[in-house]
Structure formats: structure tokens, C-alpha cells
Design a protein around this motif. Structure first.
Motif, short mmCIF file in Angstrom:
data_model
loop_
_atom_site.label_atom_id
_atom_site.label_comp_id
_atom_site.label_asym_id
_atom_site.label_seq_id
_atom_site.Cartn_x
_atom_site.Cartn_y
_atom_site.Cartn_z
N LEU A 1 34.83 48.77 40.81
CA LEU A 1 34.93 47.85 39.68
C LEU A 1 34.50 46.46 40.11
O LEU A 1 34.81 46.00 41.21
CB LEU A 1 36.36 47.84 39.16
N LEU A 2 33.76 45.78 39.23
CA LEU A 2 33.28 44.43 39.49
C LEU A 2 33.48 43.61 38.22
O LEU A 2 32.99 43.99 37.15
CB LEU A 2 31.80 44.46 39.88
N THR A 3 34.21 42.52 38.31
CA THR A 3 34.46 41.67 37.15
C THR A 3 33.48 40.51 37.14
O THR A 3 33.46 39.69 38.07
CB THR A 3 35.90 41.12 37.17
N ALA A 4 32.63 40.44 36.11
CA ALA A 4 31.62 39.40 36.01
C ALA A 4 32.10 38.29 35.08
O ALA A 4 32.46 38.55 33.93
CB ALA A 4 30.31 39.98 35.48
N VAL A 5 32.12 37.06 35.59
CA VAL A 5 32.52 35.90 34.78
C VAL A 5 31.52 34.78 35.01
O VAL A 5 30.76 34.78 35.98
CB VAL A 5 33.94 35.41 35.13
N THR A 6 31.51 33.81 34.12
CA THR A 6 30.64 32.65 34.26
C THR A 6 31.38 31.42 33.78
O THR A 6 32.50 31.50 33.27
CB THR A 6 29.33 32.85 33.47
N VAL A 7 30.75 30.25 33.95
CA VAL A 7 31.32 28.99 33.47
C VAL A 7 30.23 28.23 32.73
O VAL A 7 29.03 28.51 32.88
CB VAL A 7 31.85 28.13 34.64
N ALA A 8 30.65 27.27 31.93
CA ALA A 8 29.68 26.45 31.20
C ALA A 8 28.95 25.53 32.17
O ALA A 8 29.37 25.35 33.32
CB ALA A 8 30.40 25.64 30.11
N GLY A 9 27.87 24.94 31.68
CA GLY A 9 26.98 24.18 32.58
C GLY A 9 27.38 22.76 32.85
O GLY A 9 26.54 21.87 32.82
N SER A 10 28.64 22.48 33.11
CA SER A 10 29.06 21.15 33.53
C SER A 10 30.08 21.29 34.64
O SER A 10 30.88 22.23 34.65
CB SER A 10 29.67 20.38 32.35
N PRO A 11 30.07 20.37 35.61
CA PRO A 11 31.03 20.47 36.72
C PRO A 11 32.47 20.56 36.26
O PRO A 11 33.28 21.27 36.85
CB PRO A 11 30.76 19.19 37.52
N ALA A 12 32.81 19.85 35.18
CA ALA A 12 34.20 19.87 34.70
C ALA A 12 34.60 21.25 34.22
O ALA A 12 35.77 21.65 34.34
CB ALA A 12 34.36 18.84 33.58
N ALA A 13 33.63 22.01 33.67
CA ALA A 13 33.94 23.33 33.12
C ALA A 13 34.35 24.32 34.21
O ALA A 13 35.03 25.31 33.92
CB ALA A 13 32.74 23.87 32.34
N VAL A 14 33.95 24.06 35.45
CA VAL A 14 34.33 24.96 36.55
C VAL A 14 35.85 24.98 36.71
O VAL A 14 36.42 25.96 37.15
CB VAL A 14 33.66 24.53 37.87
N GLY A 15 36.49 23.90 36.31
CA GLY A 15 37.94 23.83 36.42
C GLY A 15 38.66 24.83 35.55
O GLY A 15 39.87 25.06 35.74
N ASP A 16 37.96 25.44 34.59
CA ASP A 16 38.58 26.46 33.73
C ASP A 16 38.67 27.82 34.43
O ASP A 16 39.30 28.74 33.88
CB ASP A 16 37.77 26.62 32.44
N LEU A 17 38.06 27.96 35.58
CA LEU A 17 38.01 29.27 36.24
C LEU A 17 39.39 29.87 36.51
O LEU A 17 39.59 31.07 36.27
CB LEU A 17 37.21 29.15 37.54
N PRO A 18 40.38 29.11 37.00
CA PRO A 18 41.70 29.71 37.22
C PRO A 18 42.28 30.32 35.95
O PRO A 18 42.90 31.39 35.99
CB PRO A 18 42.54 28.54 37.72
N ALA A 19 42.08 29.67 34.80
CA ALA A 19 42.60 30.21 33.54
C ALA A 19 41.83 31.46 33.13
O ALA A 19 42.42 32.43 32.63
CB ALA A 19 42.51 29.15 32.44
N VAL A 20 40.51 31.45 33.35
CA VAL A 20 39.69 32.61 33.00
C VAL A 20 40.14 33.84 33.78
O VAL A 20 40.14 34.96 33.25
CB VAL A 20 38.20 32.32 33.27
N LEU A 21 40.53 33.64 35.03
CA LEU A 21 40.90 34.76 35.90
C LEU A 21 42.42 34.84 36.12
O LEU A 21 42.87 35.36 37.13
CB LEU A 21 40.18 34.62 37.25
N ALA A 22 43.18 34.33 35.17
CA ALA A 22 44.64 34.32 35.32
C ALA A 22 45.20 35.73 35.45
O ALA A 22 46.24 35.93 36.10
CB ALA A 22 45.28 33.60 34.14
N ASP A 23 44.53 36.73 34.85
CA ASP A 23 45.05 38.10 34.89
C ASP A 23 44.40 38.94 35.99
O ASP A 23 44.65 40.14 36.08
CB ASP A 23 44.86 38.78 33.54
N ALA A 24 43.57 38.32 36.83
CA ALA A 24 42.95 39.06 37.94
C ALA A 24 44.02 39.43 38.96
O ALA A 24 44.98 38.69 39.19
CB ALA A 24 41.87 38.22 38.61
N VAL A 25 43.88 40.59 39.56
CA VAL A 25 44.89 41.08 40.50
C VAL A 25 44.34 41.01 41.93
O VAL A 25 43.13 41.03 42.14
CB VAL A 25 45.28 42.54 40.17
N PRO A 26 45.23 40.86 42.92
CA PRO A 26 44.76 40.82 44.30
C PRO A 26 43.90 42.03 44.65
O PRO A 26 44.23 43.17 44.30
CB PRO A 26 46.07 40.81 45.11
#
Length: 209
Positions: free
Chosen positions: A45-70
């Protein structure tokens, strides 16, 4: 590297791509595609995610992957060319999301400019994956400070490699232009020299006359 080539290097035929990019990318036809990650995490399994094109948008990554498991493998697709990656925000987001980067690649065939392969870890998992070695079991390495060092090493390595390649290309182009300029100057100088020689010959003939 092509994106689907990278996916095939990680997933066997019949593996699952959890597509959370919101894009219309055509994943390899032999892969299953879903937008919901099954639990627990699996090797196919491979989970593909992306972020919007601004440096500030990268900060949303923890919320995007909040349900990711170890142990979950994340394919992070970034909209910047590798040499333009906002290093600080990207690395900070990786650490905040508990992601250990294990591979970093430039992409040549998609709207995304770079891809990071990461594995989800957390503070309760006292082990991390060895650098660029999928075959070895996770080793006894722990701590967010160490995680940041690993992420910096991987991401900065990608930026440095692409910057070196860009510099090599610019240098080669400069050298080629310099050769063309030298050749043009040589062509322009040769007729002038010939004319000067002919003028000297005429003056000599007048003196004799």
C-alpha cells in the motif's frame, strides 16, 4: 524520474495506491486505486498526498496525514522543482507529521516537480528505517531531533543534486556560446587581415611605379 515508474518500484502488481491528491493522475493500470486507507498499514500500500503551491500550505501536512498509522508508506508529491523546494517548511512539516523521508526524486512527467517517499513513525515507535535501504528492518533509532536530521539529509540531498545538474547545464551552455563567439570573431577577423595584406601589396606596387 516518471511518477508511475517510482510507484511500480514500491508496489507489486495488484498493490494499492491510496490517492488523496485530488488529481486526475492515471496510476499504473495494474494497481488498485482507492481514496481510503485500510488499516493496519500493509507493505503493498502507498498513500499519495500533495500540498498546494505555497510554502505556508506545507504546514497543513500533519492534518492531512492525521489518520496515518506507523509503518504506512507515504508518497508526498510537491509542486515545486527540486531546486526551488522551500526546505525549511518542508522539513518542518515532515517532522511535525512524523514522516521519515527515505527517498527523494525529481519528476519529469507530471504537474508535480518532486516526490518524497516517506514512512510514518511516531514518538512511540523507537525505530526508523535505514537510509535508502528498504530491505533492512527498522533499526533502533529514535527521537524527533534525529528524525529531522534524516529528513534534512534526504531533502537537501535532492536539492543539492538538482542544483549541481543545473549548474553543469549552464556551464556547458556558456562554454558552447563562447566557442560560437570565438568562431564568429575569427570569421570577422580573417577578411580584415586579408584586406590589410592586399592594401600593403598595392602600396608596394605604387612605390615601384
Amino acid at each position: 524520474m516518471q511518477l508511475n515508474e517510482l510507484v511500480r518500484s514500491w508496489l507489486p502488481e495488484g498493490g494499492t495506491v491510496v490517492d488523496r491528491t485530488g488529481s486526475d493522475h492515471a496510476w499504473p493500470p495494474l494497481m488498485k486505486v482507492t481514496d481510503t486507507a485500510p488499516s493496519p498499514a500493509a507493505d503493498n500500500l502507498l498513500t499519495a498526498v500533495t500540498v498546494a503551491g505555497s510554502p505556508a500550505a506545507v504546514g497543513d501536512l500533519p492534518a492531512v496525514l492525521a489518520d496515518a498509522v506507523p509503518g504506512e508508506v507515504v508518497l508526498l508529491l510537491l509542486p515545486w522543482a527540486p531546486h526551488e523546494l522551500p526546505l525549511g517548511p518542508v522539513i518542518q512539516a515532515l517532522v511535525a507529521a512524523g514522516l521519515q523521508a527515505t527517498e527523494a526524486h525529481p519528476l519529469a512527467d507530471t504537474e508535480w516537480g518532486a516526490a518524497l517517499i516517506c514512512r510514518r513513525v511516531d514518538d512511540e515507535v523507537g525505530e526508523l528505517h535505514s537510509y535508502l535501504d528498504r530491505s533492512r528492518s527498522p533499526g533502533p533509532l529514535a527521537g524527533r531531533t534525529l528524525l529531522r536530521l534524516v529528513d534534512e539529509h534526504i531533502v537537501e540531498g535532492l536539492v543539492r543534486r538538482t542544483q549541481e545538474l543545473a549548474l553543469t547545464a549552464i556551464t556547458a551552455e556558456r562554454d558552447a556560446l563562447r566557442k560560437e563567439l570565438d568562431a564568429l570573431q575569427a570569421e570577422n577577423t580573417t577578411p580584415s587581415a586579408a584586406s590589410a595584406t592586399e592594401g600593403e601589396e598595392l602600396e608596394s606596387s605604387d612605390d615601384l611605379g
